[in-house]
Each structure stands twice: as structure tokens, then as C-alpha cells.
Design a protein around this motif. Structure first.
Motif, short mmCIF file in Angstrom:
data_model
loop_
_atom_site.label_atom_id
_atom_site.label_comp_id
_atom_site.label_asym_id
_atom_site.label_seq_id
_atom_site.Cartn_x
_atom_site.Cartn_y
_atom_site.Cartn_z
N ASP A 1 3.08 -4.60 2.09
CA ASP A 1 2.37 -4.75 3.36
C ASP A 1 1.11 -3.90 3.44
N TYR A 2 1.00 -2.91 2.58
CA TYR A 2 -0.14 -1.98 2.62
C TYR A 2 -1.07 -2.11 1.42
N LEU A 3 -0.76 -3.02 0.51
CA LEU A 3 -1.58 -3.21 -0.69
C LEU A 3 -2.56 -4.35 -0.45
N THR B 1 -5.32 0.32 -6.54
CA THR B 1 -5.66 1.25 -7.61
C THR B 1 -4.99 2.60 -7.40
N ALA B 2 -5.04 3.12 -6.19
CA ALA B 2 -4.40 4.40 -5.90
C ALA B 2 -2.89 4.31 -6.07
N TYR B 3 -2.31 3.19 -5.66
CA TYR B 3 -0.85 3.00 -5.77
C TYR B 3 -0.41 2.99 -7.24
N LEU B 4 -1.12 2.20 -8.07
CA LEU B 4 -0.76 2.16 -9.49
C LEU B 4 -1.03 3.50 -10.17
N ASP B 5 -2.11 4.16 -9.75
CA ASP B 5 -2.43 5.47 -10.32
C ASP B 5 -1.32 6.48 -10.02
#
Length: 123
Positions: A7-9, A16-20
Motif C-alpha cells: 500500500d505504500y510502494l 528503491t528505499a524499501y529494497l535498499d
């Protein structure tokens, strides 16, 4: 109501920040969970079409019980716009390559999971 990161991606920076963050955890399962979340956010069917696999197969591969090959992970990252830099694909100008490792702010840092610097090419 259950929290779902999907819901936030909703933009490139969040993805990018999430995968990082997942890569920095030094845990393959955490990274694969994050990749599954991102693929669901973009649309699993769309990603499956782009990597030439059946949607159900991709769901299974990225699930907690799945065990995707490196080739599958690389194809999914590519479908999402990310690249695993190699000497042959570093033709993107440095200005057009945004490091996946945004938290550290350096394009040359290595992922503890795959030992490759992940980047997104915006060229």
C-alpha cells in the motif's frame, strides 16, 4: 486491518528505499519478501509477462516457500527497472544510474546478499 507494505510502494523512491533496506538486512529471505511486495505493488501479472513466466509460478517463486533462481530474481529486478551492474551494462552514464543503496548514498557499495551493487538506470 492488516498492514501491507504494498500500500505504500507507490513511487520509485519508496520502492528503491524499501529494497535498499531489505538488502542491508543481510538476509536473503527478507530481500525476497521485499521483492515479492514490490512485484505485487507493480502488478504480479505485468511482471510475470515481462519475465516470461506464468503469474502463478512467479507468485510461488517469490513466496516464503519459494526458492527463486538468481536468473529469476535478476529478471524481476530488470522488469522493475533495476539493473545488476556488470562491465557489459555499465554503458549508462554515471548521471543516469541511481544507486539502489540510497541510504549509504554511494553507487559503489556492494549488496551483502548477492555481492553486486544494485542500481536503477534512468537513461
Amino acid at each position: 486491518m492488516t498492514f501491507d507494505p504494498v500500500d505504500y510502494l507507490d513511487d520509485e523512491e519508496a520502492v528503491t528505499a524499501y529494497l535498499d533496506t531489505a538488502i542491508q538486512r543481510d538476509d536473503v529471505e527478507v530481500f525476497l519478501d521485499a521483492l515479492d511486495d514490490v512485484a505485487r505493488a507493480y502488478g504480479m501479472g505485468k511482471i510475470a509477462n515481462e519475465v516470461d513466466v506464468h503469474r502463478v509460478s512467479l507468485y510461488k517463486s517469490l513466496s516464503k516457500q519459494g526458492n527463486p533462481s538468481f536468473a529469476t530474481v535478476k529478471k524481476v529486478l530488470s522488469a522493475l527497472g533495476f539493473i545488476v551492474p556488470t562491465s557489459s551494462n555499465l554503458r549508462c552514464s554515471q548521471a543516469s544510474v541511481k544507486p539502489l543503496n540510497l541510504m549509504a548514498g554511494s553507487c559503489g557499495l556492494f549488496s551483502p546478499i548477492f555481492m553486486f551493487p544494485f542500481s536503477i538506470c534512468t537513461a
